[in-house]
Write a protein that holds these residues in place. Structure first.
Motif, mmCIF file in Angstrom:
data_model
loop_
_atom_site.group_PDB
_atom_site.id
_atom_site.type_symbol
_atom_site.label_atom_id
_atom_site.label_comp_id
_atom_site.label_asym_id
_atom_site.label_seq_id
_atom_site.Cartn_x
_atom_site.Cartn_y
_atom_site.Cartn_z
ATOM 1 N N PHE A 155 0.822 -1.214 0.000
ATOM 2 C CA PHE A 155 0.000 0.000 0.000
ATOM 3 C C PHE A 155 0.855 1.263 0.000
ATOM 4 C CE2 PHE A 155 -2.967 -2.818 2.732
ATOM 5 C CZ PHE A 155 -3.278 -3.591 1.625
ATOM 6 N N TYR A 156 2.023 1.199 0.642
ATOM 7 C CA TYR A 156 2.937 2.346 0.591
ATOM 8 C C TYR A 156 3.334 2.637 -0.852
ATOM 9 C CZ TYR A 156 3.629 1.493 5.620
ATOM 10 O OH TYR A 156 3.441 1.307 6.966
ATOM 11 N N HIS A 157 3.659 1.587 -1.592
ATOM 12 C CA HIS A 157 4.064 1.753 -2.990
ATOM 13 C C HIS A 157 2.908 2.264 -3.846
ATOM 14 C CE1 HIS A 157 8.153 -0.092 -3.110
ATOM 15 N NE2 HIS A 157 7.746 -0.540 -1.932
ATOM 16 N N TRP A 158 1.705 1.846 -3.507
ATOM 17 C CA TRP A 158 0.539 2.299 -4.266
ATOM 18 C C TRP A 158 0.153 3.744 -3.953
ATOM 19 C CZ3 TRP A 158 -3.351 -2.391 -3.641
ATOM 20 C CH2 TRP A 158 -2.901 -3.463 -4.446
ATOM 21 N N GLY A 159 0.656 4.285 -2.839
ATOM 22 C CA GLY A 159 0.215 5.614 -2.413
ATOM 23 C C GLY A 159 -1.131 5.552 -1.729
ATOM 24 N N GLY A 160 -1.379 4.411 -1.057
ATOM 25 C CA GLY A 160 -2.655 4.209 -0.380
ATOM 26 C C GLY A 160 -2.701 4.842 0.995
ATOM 27 N N ILE A 161 -3.893 4.908 1.547
ATOM 28 C CA ILE A 161 -4.125 5.435 2.890
ATOM 29 C C ILE A 161 -4.503 4.242 3.768
ATOM 30 C CG2 ILE A 161 -5.554 6.971 4.285
ATOM 31 C CD1 ILE A 161 -5.936 8.498 1.465
ATOM 32 N N ILE A 162 -3.611 3.876 4.673
ATOM 33 C CA ILE A 162 -3.793 2.674 5.486
ATOM 34 C C ILE A 162 -4.647 3.006 6.710
ATOM 35 C CG2 ILE A 162 -2.615 0.874 6.814
ATOM 36 C CD1 ILE A 162 -0.156 1.459 4.930
ATOM 37 N N VAL A 163 -5.731 2.256 6.874
ATOM 38 C CA VAL A 163 -6.638 2.486 7.999
ATOM 39 C C VAL A 163 -6.745 1.196 8.815
ATOM 40 C CG1 VAL A 163 -8.985 3.067 8.706
ATOM 41 C CG2 VAL A 163 -7.913 4.294 6.808
ATOM 42 N N PRO A 164 -6.041 1.122 9.938
ATOM 43 C CA PRO A 164 -6.181 -0.032 10.830
ATOM 44 C C PRO A 164 -7.337 0.197 11.798
ATOM 45 C CG PRO A 164 -4.528 1.440 11.698
ATOM 46 C CD PRO A 164 -5.052 2.091 10.433
ATOM 47 N N PRO A 165 -7.819 -0.849 12.450
ATOM 48 C CA PRO A 165 -8.862 -0.632 13.451
ATOM 49 C C PRO A 165 -8.325 0.040 14.702
ATOM 50 C CG PRO A 165 -8.263 -2.951 13.362
ATOM 51 C CD PRO A 165 -7.563 -2.284 12.228
ATOM 52 N N GLY A 166 -7.030 -0.178 15.017
ATOM 53 C CA GLY A 166 -6.472 0.399 16.237
ATOM 54 C C GLY A 166 -7.261 -0.061 17.455
ATOM 55 N N TYR A 167 -7.190 0.719 18.513
ATOM 56 C CA TYR A 167 -8.009 0.474 19.698
ATOM 57 C C TYR A 167 -9.076 1.557 19.768
ATOM 58 C CZ TYR A 167 -4.519 -2.959 21.086
ATOM 59 O OH TYR A 167 -3.693 -4.053 21.124
ATOM 60 N N THR A 168 -9.891 1.617 18.716
ATOM 61 C CA THR A 168 -10.875 2.695 18.580
ATOM 62 C C THR A 168 -12.299 2.237 18.847
ATOM 63 O OG1 THR A 168 -10.987 2.261 16.201
ATOM 64 C CG2 THR A 168 -9.425 3.954 16.925
ATOM 65 N N ASP A 169 -12.443 0.991 19.299
ATOM 66 C CA ASP A 169 -13.766 0.448 19.621
ATOM 67 C C ASP A 169 -13.574 -0.611 20.706
ATOM 68 O OD1 ASP A 169 -16.735 0.186 18.422
ATOM 69 O OD2 ASP A 169 -16.013 -1.807 19.006
ATOM 70 N N PRO A 170 -14.529 -0.765 21.618
ATOM 71 C CA PRO A 170 -14.380 -1.767 22.687
ATOM 72 C C PRO A 170 -14.056 -3.177 22.193
ATOM 73 C CG PRO A 170 -16.238 -0.334 23.158
ATOM 74 C CD PRO A 170 -15.755 0.044 21.796
ATOM 75 N N ILE A 171 -14.544 -3.553 21.000
ATOM 76 C CA ILE A 171 -14.272 -4.903 20.504
ATOM 77 C C ILE A 171 -12.785 -5.136 20.315
ATOM 78 C CG2 ILE A 171 -14.495 -4.324 18.031
ATOM 79 C CD1 ILE A 171 -15.655 -7.578 19.798
ATOM 80 N N GLN A 172 -12.026 -4.063 20.051
ATOM 81 C CA GLN A 172 -10.596 -4.216 19.806
ATOM 82 C C GLN A 172 -9.842 -4.631 21.072
ATOM 83 O OE1 GLN A 172 -11.175 -4.329 16.333
ATOM 84 N NE2 GLN A 172 -8.993 -4.080 16.671
ATOM 85 N N PHE A 173 -10.394 -4.321 22.225
ATOM 86 C CA PHE A 173 -9.753 -4.730 23.472
ATOM 87 C C PHE A 173 -10.022 -6.204 23.765
ATOM 88 C CE2 PHE A 173 -10.002 -0.159 23.729
ATOM 89 C CZ PHE A 173 -8.748 0.183 24.239
#
Length: 202
Positions: A139-157
């Protein structure tokens, strides 16, 4: 929400990643996105597939899922890729498709889209994070915008993986926690893509 197109492109040999991909479809659609579910072509020799009844059965059961083409990447504002981990890397079947996208990349048709990844391995810590990170190199080579889930919702914990939804396949097909995580990840991707699209047209 700004209308966005989300492509969910996956490889699955026995159904684990397919189950996560279907949950991702639900999450993206719930966010209001137009969604295409696409599988990559099976490149393993028939004798390898036939040696594992569950592999052959899954191929049969998903025969109606359309195979991905370059037009699906062009159409999409956001793309979620799903792959099992193979020695800490994406499955060769998915890499084979990605390696054909040079012409799109050269024309800039893969840039400025949102990208995210989900995965599964046979063991806990069996290469899940490294598989996701390996795909983000593309994705870096494509010039993409990487969106991970991170810890941005209770399910991620509960899942514990901020890089992307992951599952331990030896525990059986994904249960409600990883499925909910996949839905959330896809929703976050769709909402981010919508915000970017709205910003560009403002």
């Amino acid at each position: 929400m700004q209308s966005v197109n989300v492509a969910i492109i996956y490889y699955s040999s026995t159904g684990t990643i397919h189950a996560l991909a279907k949950a991702a479809v639900e999450g993206a659609e719930k966010a209001g996105a137009e969604v295409r579910l696409r599988k990559v072509a099976e490149t393993a020799p028939p004798q390898a597939v036939d040696a594992r009844p569950e592999w052959a059965r899954h191929l049969e059961e998903t025969a109606d899922v359309a195979e991905v083409g370059h037009e699906d990447l062009e159409w999409a504002d956001a793309v979620l890729f799903g792959t099992p981990t193979r020695f800490g890397n994406p499955a060769s079947q998915l890499r084979t498709f990605i390696d054909t996208t040079g012409p799109l990349w050269f024309q800039g048709k893969l840039a400025n889209k949102v990208y995210s990844v989900f995965t599964a391995s046979n063991t806990l810590h069996g290469g899940q994070e490294s598989t996701i990170l390996a795909l983000t190199n593309t994705f870096y080579h494509w010039g993409g915008i990487i969106v991970p889930p991170g810890y941005t919702d209770p399910i991620q914990f509960q899942t514990g993986n901020p890089y992307g939804t992951s599952h331990v396949a030896t525990e059986g097909l994904p249960g409600e926690v990883p499925l909910q995580a996949a839905r959330y990840q896809a929703r976050r991707v769709a909402e981010t893509a919508a915000a970017l699209k709205a910003g560009r047209t403002a």
